[in-house]
Every structure is written in structure tokens, then in C-alpha cells.
Motif scaffolding. Sequence first.
Motif, PDB file in Angstrom:
ATOM      1  N   LEU A   1       0.461   4.777  -2.270  1.00  0.00           N
ATOM      2  CA  LEU A   1      -0.153   5.913  -1.583  1.00  0.00           C
ATOM      3  C   LEU A   1       0.694   7.169  -1.771  1.00  0.00           C
ATOM      4  CD1 LEU A   1      -1.258   4.304   1.810  1.00  0.00           C
ATOM      5  CD2 LEU A   1      -2.783   5.280   0.084  1.00  0.00           C
ATOM      6  N   ARG A   2       0.034   8.293  -1.908  1.00  0.00           N
ATOM      7  CA  ARG A   2       0.756   9.554  -1.999  1.00  0.00           C
ATOM      8  C   ARG A   2       1.202   9.986  -0.599  1.00  0.00           C
ATOM      9  NH1 ARG A   2      -4.117  13.988  -3.086  1.00  0.00           N
ATOM     10  NH2 ARG A   2      -4.853  14.104  -0.930  1.00  0.00           N
ATOM     11  N   ASP A   3       2.014  11.013  -0.515  1.00  0.00           N
ATOM     12  CA  ASP A   3       2.417  11.547   0.784  1.00  0.00           C
ATOM     13  C   ASP A   3       1.178  11.948   1.570  1.00  0.00           C
ATOM     14  OD1 ASP A   3       5.043  11.187   0.133  1.00  0.00           O
ATOM     15  OD2 ASP A   3       5.418  13.277  -0.425  1.00  0.00           O
ATOM     16  N   GLY A   4       1.069  11.476   2.793  1.00  0.00           N
ATOM     17  CA  GLY A   4      -0.107  11.773   3.603  1.00  0.00           C
ATOM     18  C   GLY A   4      -1.300  10.894   3.295  1.00  0.00           C
ATOM     19  N   GLY A   5      -1.125   9.929   2.374  1.00  0.00           N
ATOM     20  CA  GLY A   5      -2.215   9.018   2.048  1.00  0.00           C
ATOM     21  C   GLY A   5      -2.584   8.153   3.227  1.00  0.00           C
ATOM     22  N   GLU A   6      -3.803   7.630   3.203  1.00  0.00           N
ATOM     23  CA  GLU A   6      -4.346   6.927   4.358  1.00  0.00           C
ATOM     24  C   GLU A   6      -4.767   5.502   4.036  1.00  0.00           C
ATOM     25  OE1 GLU A   6      -6.432  10.810   6.544  1.00  0.00           O
ATOM     26  OE2 GLU A   6      -7.665   9.370   5.408  1.00  0.00           O
ATOM     27  N   VAL A   7      -4.651   4.640   5.036  1.00  0.00           N
ATOM     28  CA  VAL A   7      -5.295   3.325   5.038  1.00  0.00           C
ATOM     29  C   VAL A   7      -6.362   3.387   6.113  1.00  0.00           C
ATOM     30  CG1 VAL A   7      -5.042   0.857   5.450  1.00  0.00           C
ATOM     31  CG2 VAL A   7      -3.237   2.114   4.258  1.00  0.00           C
ATOM     32  N   ARG A   8      -7.607   3.065   5.752  1.00  0.00           N
ATOM     33  CA  ARG A   8      -8.721   3.136   6.692  1.00  0.00           C
ATOM     34  C   ARG A   8      -9.343   1.754   6.838  1.00  0.00           C
ATOM     35  NH1 ARG A   8     -12.038   8.729   6.587  1.00  0.00           N
ATOM     36  NH2 ARG A   8     -10.275  10.180   6.288  1.00  0.00           N
TER      37      ARG A   8
ATOM     38  N   GLU B   1       9.866   4.726   5.995  1.00  0.00           N
ATOM     39  CA  GLU B   1       9.828   3.319   5.583  1.00  0.00           C
ATOM     40  C   GLU B   1      10.929   2.519   6.264  1.00  0.00           C
ATOM     41  OE1 GLU B   1       9.917   0.535   1.544  1.00  0.00           O
ATOM     42  OE2 GLU B   1       9.690   2.716   1.400  1.00  0.00           O
ATOM     43  N   PRO B   2      10.565   1.405   6.891  1.00  0.00           N
ATOM     44  CA  PRO B   2      11.600   0.580   7.540  1.00  0.00           C
ATOM     45  C   PRO B   2      12.506  -0.062   6.501  1.00  0.00           C
ATOM     46  CG  PRO B   2       9.462  -0.530   7.572  1.00  0.00           C
ATOM     47  CD  PRO B   2       9.212   0.858   7.054  1.00  0.00           C
ATOM     48  N   GLU B   3      13.790  -0.168   6.817  1.00  0.00           N
ATOM     49  CA  GLU B   3      14.750  -0.718   5.867  1.00  0.00           C
ATOM     50  C   GLU B   3      14.551  -2.217   5.673  1.00  0.00           C
ATOM     51  OE1 GLU B   3      18.730   0.252   6.870  1.00  0.00           O
ATOM     52  OE2 GLU B   3      18.436   2.418   6.727  1.00  0.00           O
ATOM     53  N   ASP B   4      14.331  -2.922   6.734  1.00  0.00           N
ATOM     54  CA  ASP B   4      14.213  -4.389   6.652  1.00  0.00           C
ATOM     55  C   ASP B   4      13.160  -4.855   7.657  1.00  0.00           C
ATOM     56  OD1 ASP B   4      14.634  -7.013   5.967  1.00  0.00           O
ATOM     57  OD2 ASP B   4      16.398  -7.257   7.263  1.00  0.00           O
ATOM     58  N   PRO B   5      11.881  -4.636   7.343  1.00  0.00           N
ATOM     59  CA  PRO B   5      10.831  -4.979   8.312  1.00  0.00           C
ATOM     60  C   PRO B   5      10.776  -6.476   8.578  1.00  0.00           C
ATOM     61  CG  PRO B   5       9.873  -4.461   6.172  1.00  0.00           C
ATOM     62  CD  PRO B   5      11.328  -4.106   6.095  1.00  0.00           C
ATOM     63  N   VAL B   6      10.629  -6.833   9.838  1.00  0.00           N
ATOM     64  CA  VAL B   6      10.579  -8.237  10.245  1.00  0.00           C
ATOM     65  C   VAL B   6       9.287  -8.480  11.013  1.00  0.00           C
ATOM     66  CG1 VAL B   6      11.672 -10.049  11.607  1.00  0.00           C
ATOM     67  CG2 VAL B   6      13.090  -8.384  10.376  1.00  0.00           C
ATOM     68  N   GLN B   7       8.576  -9.518  10.650  1.00  0.00           N
ATOM     69  CA  GLN B   7       7.325  -9.856  11.320  1.00  0.00           C
ATOM     70  C   GLN B   7       7.622 -10.365  12.723  1.00  0.00           C
ATOM     71  OE1 GLN B   7       4.117  -9.500  12.179  1.00  0.00           O
ATOM     72  NE2 GLN B   7       3.614  -9.870  10.025  1.00  0.00           N
ATOM     73  N   THR B   8       7.054  -9.731  13.729  1.00  0.00           N
ATOM     74  CA  THR B   8       7.267 -10.138  15.119  1.00  0.00           C
ATOM     75  C   THR B   8       5.970 -10.499  15.833  1.00  0.00           C
ATOM     76  OG1 THR B   8       7.158  -7.812  15.827  1.00  0.00           O
ATOM     77  CG2 THR B   8       9.342  -8.719  15.340  1.00  0.00           C
ATOM     78  N   ALA B   9       4.830 -10.323  15.180  1.00  0.00           N
ATOM     79  CA  ALA B   9       3.540 -10.542  15.833  1.00  0.00           C
ATOM     80  C   ALA B   9       3.134 -12.007  15.793  1.00  0.00           C
ATOM     81  CB  ALA B   9       2.458  -9.696  15.161  1.00  0.00           C
TER      82      ALA B   9
ATOM     83  N   TYR C   1       0.829  -1.210   0.000  1.00  0.00           N
ATOM     84  CA  TYR C   1       0.000   0.000   0.000  1.00  0.00           C
ATOM     85  C   TYR C   1       0.864   1.261   0.000  1.00  0.00           C
ATOM     86  CZ  TYR C   1      -3.592  -3.311   1.639  1.00  0.00           C
ATOM     87  OH  TYR C   1      -4.448  -4.380   1.781  1.00  0.00           O
ATOM     88  N   ARG C   2       1.936   1.239   0.762  1.00  0.00           N
ATOM     89  CA  ARG C   2       2.744   2.450   0.853  1.00  0.00           C
ATOM     90  C   ARG C   2       3.421   2.760  -0.479  1.00  0.00           C
ATOM     91  NH1 ARG C   2       6.034   2.613   5.673  1.00  0.00           N
ATOM     92  NH2 ARG C   2       6.887   4.465   4.704  1.00  0.00           N
ATOM     93  N   ARG C   3       3.570   1.771  -1.344  1.00  0.00           N
ATOM     94  CA  ARG C   3       4.139   2.005  -2.679  1.00  0.00           C
ATOM     95  C   ARG C   3       3.211   2.840  -3.556  1.00  0.00           C
ATOM     96  NH1 ARG C   3       7.718   0.283  -0.189  1.00  0.00           N
ATOM     97  NH2 ARG C   3       8.760  -1.744  -0.271  1.00  0.00           N
TER      98      ARG C   3
END
Length: 279
Positions: free
Chosen positions: A154-161, A224-232, A150-152
Motif C-alpha cells: 500500500l502507498r502512504d495513506g492507502g486503505e484496506v476496506r 509499523e510495529p517492530e515485533d507484532p504479536v498475536q494477542t486475539a 498489505y502494508r508492504r
Amino acid sequence: MPHGLHIRLPKNFVLEERLERYSAAIETNPYGWAGRWARDCAPVDGPAFKEVRLDLGCGRGSFTVEMARREPDVLFLGMDAEPICIAHAAQAGCESGLSNVLFIPGTGMRITEMFAPGELSCIYLNFPTPFPRKKESHKRLVNLERLMDYRRVLRDGGEVRLRTDSQPLFDFALTQLPIAGYEAVWSSLDARADRPDDPTSEYEVKLSAKGARVCSYIAVPGLEPEDPVQTAEMSLAAYIAEDLSAYDGYAPHGMEATVTNLRNRAAKNDGSWVGGVTP
């Protein structure tokens, strides 16, 4: 469309005929439109739309059409994987007479091929399927991988609802935001009470009548995180309250079997169960 919600078909309903009849409101090949939606979908004699928003998992399109009615200078795109939903949504779009609403068959898994970087201002996730089991968690619209996609676009300030009747899914979704570099700028455990003027989808109407309460957030991408890792924890069973009586009146749609399994497990363990166990 929420898992397990079935649409009753009208008598003599022929899917192919409906899709053809309302084809003016359906885009079956969205991959050639990246970067051109706002301009090329605008009326010939009018300016480009000021924004493009995506209702991902639009169902019958009632929310999409109502939003389009309220904001005529914004292009609203509804996407759903169920052809029957697309047929109903396209009918609603055509009968509305609105020129700023269009429907797309699909799951959104290839969203980065449909839209250019920064092309969307908002992505709505209304009552997405929870997929409670760990082995199906990759299908959730709120997980890390999808948020990164999604972040790819979305524009600056774009939203996920997000709006959901499932607090376990909501709690899981909140764990994904910081991992993907998002910030929740608003959240609620009773969104209908807090924002009563927001449009409803047909699923919210049906589920609310059964006792559902809507959990919701509005999130925006940050650094944007450089190397996001799933921790949940990926099983939604881990997010269900240990006091299962909280689900006596209403079990989140698509999670009824999970709650039943936990009740059975609790009955074998003297009325209690150990949280975090994958069912």
C-alpha cells in the motif's frame, strides 16, 4: 468468495472455453508486473493510470466492474481463487467495454510478489470467507499476517476496506488492526444504510435478501510495529453473542455450523454457553 456460496452454472457452460473466450480480461502471470501495473496496463495512446486498486476475492466481478466504470482513470484488478468466478468476472469485464479492469486468478497469499512497495492505493475485502475455526484462522484475509503483507504494497495513506455480513469476523478483524499498526478511520455496523451509494457485489445482494446486515471498516496503516504479536482469540466462536437468539433470523454466511454447534452445546448446559470456547 464467501465460503459455501455456490455458483449455478449456465447450461452448456464449459469453463476452459469461457476462460479462453474472455482471456483479454485475465492476467494469468501477475508476478512479472510488479511496479508496472499503472503504466503497462494503460491504453497505448493514454497516460498511466493514476492509481491501482485490488478487489481481493472479487467473485463474479460486479463490484470491480462497477468501480472501474465510476473511476476510469484508476486501474481495478479483481482477484479470486475460483476459476468459475474468474470466468464470469472476465466476461463482465470484456462486455463492459472498459479498459481499466483486469482479473487475476489467485488467493493473494503472494501479494508482495505481485506488487511493488507502495503500488496499491486500496485493497477491497468484500465478504471474505470467515474460516471460523481456530485451526483455519491463518486463511482469513483480515488477520495480522495478511495485514502486514498489505502494508508492504500500500502507498502512504492507502486503505484496506472490509465489508462482511459476519459481525463475529468483523469484531475479530477490529482486534487485528492495532496489532498490525492500522487505524480504523471509519467503521459501521450497517454500512449499506450509512453509505447507500457504494456499489454492491452479487454476494451482498444475495445475503442481504436473506437478512444480512453489512459491517464495514476503512483502515489505513500507521507506524509499523517492530515485533507484532498475536494477542486475539482466534476462534470466531469467542465473538458470538452469548444470547444466541440474536442469530434466529440470520446466521453469518459460513458460520451456520458454528452457530448450530453452540446451540447444541447450550442445550446441554441448561440453555447457556460459555463464550470463548473453541468449537
